[in-house]
Design a protein around this motif. Structure first.
Motif, PDB file in Angstrom:
ATOM      1  N   TYR A  27      69.232  15.484   9.679  1.00 20.34           N
ATOM      2  CA  TYR A  27      68.646  15.730  11.024  1.00 20.34           C
ATOM      3  C   TYR A  27      69.618  14.776  11.936  1.00 20.34           C
ATOM      4  O   TYR A  27      69.593  14.283  12.972  1.00 20.34           O
ATOM      5  N   ALA A  28      71.272  15.246  11.679  1.00 18.28           N
ATOM      6  CA  ALA A  28      72.127  14.926  12.537  1.00 18.28           C
ATOM      7  C   ALA A  28      72.178  13.338  12.910  1.00 18.28           C
ATOM      8  O   ALA A  28      72.465  12.889  14.275  1.00 18.28           O
ATOM      9  N   GLY A  29      71.785  12.573  11.829  1.00 22.32           N
ATOM     10  CA  GLY A  29      71.766  11.145  12.234  1.00 22.32           C
ATOM     11  C   GLY A  29      70.585  10.688  12.928  1.00 22.32           C
ATOM     12  O   GLY A  29      70.527   9.304  12.877  1.00 22.32           O
ATOM     13  N   ARG A  30      69.660  11.332  13.141  1.00 27.41           N
ATOM     14  CA  ARG A  30      68.448  11.067  14.034  1.00 27.41           C
ATOM     15  C   ARG A  30      67.381  10.495  13.063  1.00 27.41           C
ATOM     16  O   ARG A  30      66.304  11.360  12.859  1.00 27.41           O
ATOM     17  N   ASN A  31      67.707   9.354  12.383  1.00 24.96           N
ATOM     18  CA  ASN A  31      66.723   8.886  11.181  1.00 24.96           C
ATOM     19  C   ASN A  31      66.064   7.915  11.660  1.00 24.96           C
ATOM     20  O   ASN A  31      66.445   6.762  12.586  1.00 24.96           O
ATOM     21  N   PRO A  32      64.986   7.302  10.874  1.00 23.09           N
ATOM     22  CA  PRO A  32      64.099   6.246  11.365  1.00 23.09           C
ATOM     23  C   PRO A  32      64.936   4.901  11.445  1.00 23.09           C
ATOM     24  O   PRO A  32      64.614   4.118  12.286  1.00 23.09           O
TER      25      PRO A  32
END
Length: 603
Positions: free
Chosen positions: A532-537
């Protein structure tokens, strides 16, 4: 009566004939009643000179008209039943002939096969007899004859099977002719009127009105006659469904579970449709899906019987039998009264299942939506051990408030094959690619938002709205966050080793976000920026990140091998979504976060 694939002659011809005679006998009773009604009307027309007399005459005339229709219908029913009994008698006679032919063919096949096995064994011994130069020459003509006899017997069995299928079709056609006859008379002409009206329906609201007040049999016939009705009903807004459903109980007596006769008739007539209809109360959906579960059990049992009767079944077929038996054990709990498993959604063809844990009528103070991750399948709900519901069960039991948990898998998840039995899960690489596909997340998120909207149609949310918590494990978090993009709103979102967020997701300022995880393989992949292109929790400011240490982590030494570390990290990814003893502290942290938000909200 319905046709049964294994027994086209099922039923008692004598009882059907007696029923036909009793129908005909009723004609005489009705005719006598009509005679008295006519006489009363004639007397009132000449002797009752008053406004009330004219009203009585009008009613008498209406009664006579109804009796005329009923007389005709009952007579038609008697004739139809007599014809049906004759057809069933013919089918049973033909079936008996086929059963004898099948028995003879099976006996011939088995005898020839047994003899051929003996001769083949003798040939393998390569007995040195005069005139025999090779194994194939040993009693060659006799072996060839036996092989032909086996082929002939198999061909005979095939012919019997085809003729048997023709009998099944013939029984099915006879049933449908009887159904048409029983519902073709004027006494039940309302069904034809409904069908005609249904053919012109163009809106979901009109479709709901058309099916209101039908009997279970009428509803089945109506949906078969006009398939568009089911499609339109499925498109009705949750709010319209809720209003329609409540209208069916206005001014009507209800049973101990709060259902009117009209509501029960609809649930019995179309459980598969109503069991997935957003806006219907959870209790109604659970009742409908219990009925759908019973039907699926019966279908699975027929499949199992067919597989076990197959003389050439293999290991894969035995695996199918075992899978169906596990499914039936689970569905039997949903079909029980009261249900031990509450199915809020059950659609085997659509790969859809949502299990509700807890008492909706309590009512709940907290509602959880738990979404499992990549490779989740329907069969995970009836796993022999664990299952995707274990965290949900733990929360419902341990959070010390009245709560309800929905364990949610609505549609195919990344890596899933969409086939219940045998399961057809994709390869690992393809499943991971799907889990990183934002389009799939958006599509699933739209369904999840619709699911929440369906719950919100319940009066509970306008009178005493509960706290709503969404929990996503692995890819399940992507589904939850995509549902927020589609309009869903939660008080608390929890990531259990969650995957990430679609590009257009933005945190809701009124929602609390928490991330709970161990050091795992997904986190390793997320560190590369490709998930997710680095959009992680763990990298998004909205999430409060909580990292725990597992027993496996503590057991690793500074000199542990890469493979050992990867094994622990892989196990950690599943550990966070379990109720294993070593995960209890982390689950306790989850409850602590929920309680802290509740306390803050109470201030």
């Amino acid at each position: 009566m319905s046709a049964h694939d294994g027994d086209p002659g099922r039923g008692d011809v004598g009882e059907i004939e007696r029923l036909a005679r009793r129908r005909r006998e009723k004609v005489d009773d009705l005719d006598l009643g009509r005679h008295h009604a006519v006489r009363c009307g004639e007397w009132a027309a000449t002797s009752w000179q008053a406004e009330s007399g004219r009203a009585f005459v009008a009613e008498a005339e209406a009664i006579v008209r109804e009796l005329d229709v009923l007389l005709s219908t009952v007579d038609e029913h008697g004739a139809a039943l007599e014809g049906y009994a004759r057809e069933l008698d013919d089918i049973r006679a033909a079936q008996a002939v086929l059963e004898r032919a099948r028995s003879r063919a099976e006996e011939a096949r088995d005898q020839s096969s047994a003899t051929l096995v003996v001769l083949e064994a003798e040939a393998e011994l390569q007995i040195d007899l005069p005139g025999i130069s090779a194994t194939a020459d040993h009693r060659r003509l006799e072996r060839a004859r036996l092989a032909r006899e086996i082929d002939d017997a198999v061909a005979d069995l095939g012919a019997v099977g085809r003729r048997w299928a023709e009998l099944v079709d013939r029984r099915h056609a006879a049933d449908h002719r009887l159904i048409s006859a029983l519902h073709g008379g004027g006494a039940v002409g309302a069904l034809e009127d409904r069908a005609e009206a249904a053919r012109h329906v163009r809106s979901p609201e009109d479709a709901l009105r058309v099916v209101s007040g039908t009997t279970p049999f009428e509803l089945v016939a109506l949906l078969e006659e006009v398939p568009l009705l089911a499609v339109l009903i499925g498109r009705a807004s949750p709010e319209a469904v809720q209003e329609w459903w409540e209208s069916l109980a206005v001014g009507a007596a209800v049973d101990a579970d709060g259902f009117s006769a009209a509501q029960l008739a609809l649930l019995a007539g179309a459980p598969g449709l109503l069991g997935t209809l957003d806006g219907l109360p959870p209790g109604a959906r659970v009742r409908a899906n219990g009925l759908a579960a019973r039907r699926q059990i019966a279908e699975n049992e027929r499949t199992i019987a067919g597989v076990l009767a197959d003389p050439v079944r293999d290991v894969a077929m035995d695996g199918l039998v075992e899978a169906l038996r596990r499914e039936n054990a689970y569905l039997a709990r949903a079909a029980a009264l009261p249900p031990a498993v509450q199915l809020y959604t059950y659609d085997r063809v659509g790969d859809r299942i949502v299990e509700m844990i807890g008492d909706w009528e309590a009512p709940p103070e907290r509602v959880y939506t738990y979404v499992p991750g990549t490779f989740s399948e329907m069969e995970d709900f009836w796993a022999v051990e664990g299952g995707v519901q274990e965290v949900g069960r733990w929360l419902e039991h341990g959070d010390e408030v009245d709560s309800v948990v929905f364990v949610y898998k609505d549609g195919r998840f990344p890596g899933g094959g969409g086939v219940v039995a045998p399961t057809e899960t994709m390869g690992f690489a393809r499943g991971i690619l799907e889990a990183n596909d934002p389009d799939l997340a958006h599509e699933s998120g739209n369904r999840l938002a619709s699911f929440q909207r369906g719950l919100h149609a319940d009066p509970l949310f306008s009178s005493a709205p509960p706290t709503e918590v969404a929990i996503g494990h692995s890819w399940g978090l992507a589904d939850v966050l995509a549902s927020e993009v589609a309009g869903a709103q939660y008080d608390h979102v929890v990531s259990l080793a969650g995957a990430g967020a679609v590009d257009d997701w933005q945190p809701d300022p009124e929602t609390e976000y928490d991330s709970l995880r161990y050091w795992d393989t997904l986190g390793l992949a997320q560190a590369t920026g490709t998930v997710y292109a680095g959009r992680n929790p763990q990298s998004m400011v909205a999430f409060e990140d909580h990292v725990s240490e597992s027993d496996g982590d503590r057991a690793l030494g500074w000199d542990s091998s890469v493979s050992a570390r990867l094994d622990v990290m892989s196990a950690n990814h599943g550990l966070i979504a379990s109720t294993a003893e070593e995960n209890q502290d982390t689950l306790g942290d989850l409850l602590g976060e929920l309680r802290s938000i509740d306390t803050w909200d109470d201030r």
